[in-house]
Design a protein around this motif. Sequence first.
Motif, PDB file in Angstrom:
ATOM      1  N   ILE A  81       0.839  -0.920  -0.047  1.00 22.43           N
ATOM      2  CA  ILE A  81      -0.179   0.038  -0.088  1.00 22.43           C
ATOM      3  C   ILE A  81       0.981   1.260   0.040  1.00 22.43           C
ATOM      4  O   ILE A  81       1.751   1.392   0.910  1.00 22.43           O
ATOM      5  N   ASP A  82       0.682   1.919  -1.166  1.00 15.21           N
ATOM      6  CA  ASP A  82       1.326   3.366  -1.079  1.00 15.21           C
ATOM      7  C   ASP A  82       0.651   4.513  -0.037  1.00 15.21           C
ATOM      8  O   ASP A  82      -0.479   4.324  -0.034  1.00 15.21           O
ATOM      9  N   PRO A  83       1.453   5.127   0.771  1.00 14.11           N
ATOM     10  CA  PRO A  83       0.967   6.254   1.156  1.00 14.11           C
ATOM     11  C   PRO A  83      -0.209   7.048   0.744  1.00 14.11           C
ATOM     12  O   PRO A  83      -0.970   7.951   1.277  1.00 14.11           O
ATOM     13  N   SER A  84       0.119   7.049  -0.703  1.00 16.23           N
ATOM     14  CA  SER A  84      -0.709   8.058  -1.574  1.00 16.23           C
ATOM     15  C   SER A  84      -2.210   7.518  -1.699  1.00 16.23           C
ATOM     16  O   SER A  84      -3.087   8.181  -2.244  1.00 16.23           O
ATOM     17  N   MET A  85      -2.251   6.319  -1.071  1.00 17.39           N
ATOM     18  CA  MET A  85      -3.653   5.514  -1.429  1.00 17.39           C
ATOM     19  C   MET A  85      -4.427   5.554   0.081  1.00 17.39           C
ATOM     20  O   MET A  85      -4.004   4.962   0.933  1.00 17.39           O
ATOM     21  N   PRO A  86      -5.584   6.424   0.133  1.00 14.50           N
ATOM     22  CA  PRO A  86      -6.370   6.279   1.411  1.00 14.50           C
ATOM     23  C   PRO A  86      -7.291   4.981   1.387  1.00 14.50           C
ATOM     24  O   PRO A  86      -8.101   4.771   0.220  1.00 14.50           O
ATOM     25  N   VAL A  87      -7.066   4.232   2.177  1.00 17.04           N
ATOM     26  CA  VAL A  87      -8.346   3.065   2.375  1.00 17.04           C
ATOM     27  C   VAL A  87      -8.269   2.797   3.734  1.00 17.04           C
ATOM     28  O   VAL A  87      -7.583   2.610   4.529  1.00 17.04           O
ATOM     29  N   THR A  88      -9.770   2.783   3.997  1.00 21.56           N
ATOM     30  CA  THR A  88     -10.338   2.520   5.488  1.00 21.56           C
ATOM     31  C   THR A  88     -10.054   0.834   5.390  1.00 21.56           C
ATOM     32  O   THR A  88     -10.388   0.244   4.460  1.00 21.56           O
ATOM     33  N   ARG A  91     -13.381  -0.325   3.731  1.00 19.35           N
ATOM     34  CA  ARG A  91     -13.341  -0.200   2.380  1.00 19.35           C
ATOM     35  C   ARG A  91     -12.579  -1.410   1.830  1.00 19.35           C
ATOM     36  O   ARG A  91     -12.890  -2.250   0.909  1.00 19.35           O
ATOM     37  N   PHE A  92     -11.332  -1.731   2.603  1.00 16.21           N
ATOM     38  CA  PHE A  92     -10.615  -2.884   2.194  1.00 16.21           C
ATOM     39  C   PHE A  92     -11.441  -4.336   2.544  1.00 16.21           C
ATOM     40  O   PHE A  92     -11.229  -5.218   1.625  1.00 16.21           O
ATOM     41  N   ARG A 118     -13.372   2.451  10.527  1.00 14.50           N
ATOM     42  CA  ARG A 118     -13.040   3.810   9.922  1.00 14.50           C
ATOM     43  C   ARG A 118     -11.450   4.167   9.880  1.00 14.50           C
ATOM     44  O   ARG A 118     -11.083   5.146   9.465  1.00 14.50           O
ATOM     45  N   GLN A 119     -10.876   3.025  10.479  1.00 15.67           N
ATOM     46  CA  GLN A 119      -9.231   3.706  10.377  1.00 15.67           C
ATOM     47  C   GLN A 119      -8.564   3.251   9.058  1.00 15.67           C
ATOM     48  O   GLN A 119      -9.287   2.524   8.405  1.00 15.67           O
ATOM     49  N   GLN A 120      -7.429   3.955   8.747  1.00 14.29           N
ATOM     50  CA  GLN A 120      -6.645   3.916   7.739  1.00 14.29           C
ATOM     51  C   GLN A 120      -5.798   2.680   7.918  1.00 14.29           C
ATOM     52  O   GLN A 120      -5.458   2.406   8.878  1.00 14.29           O
ATOM     53  N   ALA A 122      -3.295   1.892   6.491  1.00 11.19           N
ATOM     54  CA  ALA A 122      -1.739   2.327   6.478  1.00 11.19           C
ATOM     55  C   ALA A 122      -1.280   2.742   7.964  1.00 11.19           C
ATOM     56  O   ALA A 122      -0.208   2.712   8.327  1.00 11.19           O
ATOM     57  N   GLY A 123      -2.321   2.897   8.706  1.00 11.63           N
ATOM     58  CA  GLY A 123      -2.074   3.234  10.327  1.00 11.63           C
ATOM     59  C   GLY A 123      -2.341   2.237  11.147  1.00 11.63           C
ATOM     60  O   GLY A 123      -1.985   2.362  12.368  1.00 11.63           O
TER      61      GLY A 123
END
Lengths: 253, 271
Positions: A81-88, A91-92, A118-120, A122-123
Amino acid sequence: MSGGEPLVTLSGVSVALDGLPVLDRIELTIHRGEIVTVVGPNGSGKSTLVRSIVGSIPTTGGSLRRARGLRIGYVPQRLAIDPSMPVTVERFMNLPRRRPAGEVARALAEAGLPGVQRQQIAGLSGGQLQRVLLARALLDSPDLLILDEATAGLDQPAVAAFYARIEAVRAAQGCAVLMVSHDLQIVMRASDRVVCLNGHVCCEGTPEIVSSSPAYHRLFGRDTAETLALYRHHHTHSHDGPCADHAHGEDAA
Amino acid sequence: MLNDFMIRAALAGIGLAIACAPLGCFVVWRRMAYFGDATAHAALLGVALSLALAVPLFPAVIVVALAMAAAVASLTGRGHASDTILGVLSHAALAAGLVAVSLVPGVRSDLNAYLFGDILAVTRGDLVTIWLGAAAVVGLLAWRWSALLLSTLSPEMAVAAGIRPRLEQWALNIALALVVAAGIRIVGALLISAMLIIPAAAARPLSRTPEGMAVATAALGMAGVVGGLAAAWTQDSPTGPTIVCAVAVLFVLTNFAASLKPRRKGTNIRL
């Protein structure tokens, strides 16, 4: 353990990457409900083997048969996952198909992560991400769950908890599990069958058979320096005992 | 200031911004920025082809852009890094296009229009092309959306779910060819990848989901087009570059605003 038609049958499967042979005439059969673990030194083709079974790497020889309508749940080592891609997380969990919100919430709660929707992605921490990846793979009730070094980067308690969960899932859903792992101690406890790989199948059997064979001890060492043993295996490649009766190709030279 | 040609320019720019939005997101997520650049540069070869053979511009550019994607796909993984392959193909195609255009009699004066675009010269026919192209791009990407998202996150997970990532890549290649062909008259070959990357990068700090980012990208792109057109009108500056400057300003603003907010858990990189 070997009831009914096998889920996956590999007969003499060879795989080359960029023209270099990685896997040589692999024989492997996976039956419904069993936990099979692939161990081996770095560069032994473990990931190539599971990716061939998933279907993302083409085989170059032999035959690889999957049971008709086989549902595979795949848990990768990590996400690209690229940090440029927002995914909760929510959604995933809905990729590639939308699922009822209740189903997603239940799956996450069972994975021990209630309310993270609702968390990302990547986080998440490494352990949280692994639990989300596993929960997503289980949504489809797979016949075969494939874990590709799924516990890399986790600490020991997290690894133990992860394998306990895998066994619970197998017991509850009856799916087969194929995993690639470095966590030898836990793997030996959790597996029905262990496959030692080093470009070819060196050694295969129940954990009892494999762990009592001299070949296994030479492969992974009795001492605590397991990782060292993994590397040493490559240089001292000769077997006796139950695993001795096969040719060793490039290593024999 | 509401002249006919300004309205046509705005409609053309908005159509381009909409087409660029979902595609630009994938270009950013999949680190295809240089690939977009290379395809846009190759489009100049399509311009030369269209002038030399007296065929319409749109299909000529699409054919060259798809040939470019096929060349990249077949050369990747043969001992060169992908940015080397893209660099070779991109600059070779741009140079070949410039040479080829110069060999076609009587078009030298036009060349600026293809390098830097001329949004104020957009005709009604161009508008139809742009909006049909935009509809095709949005339709194609909406159709393949989930499969593309999963292929981007993990090709193996996509394969396990019955998706073929290599095939999905072609949906992006085709969309990119369509956008380049539609956009070359508006912002030109040199700036079209700016319209793909900058609005998407500007939308990132505002977004929580992929879909949200695509919508925010479209909104920022449209704002940049309208703002850039207005600025170009009042300042008498070249329109294509002014539009790109406008979206670049939006990028600075959204990223600056995001840096002022206390860092939320989950926005930092930890993988």
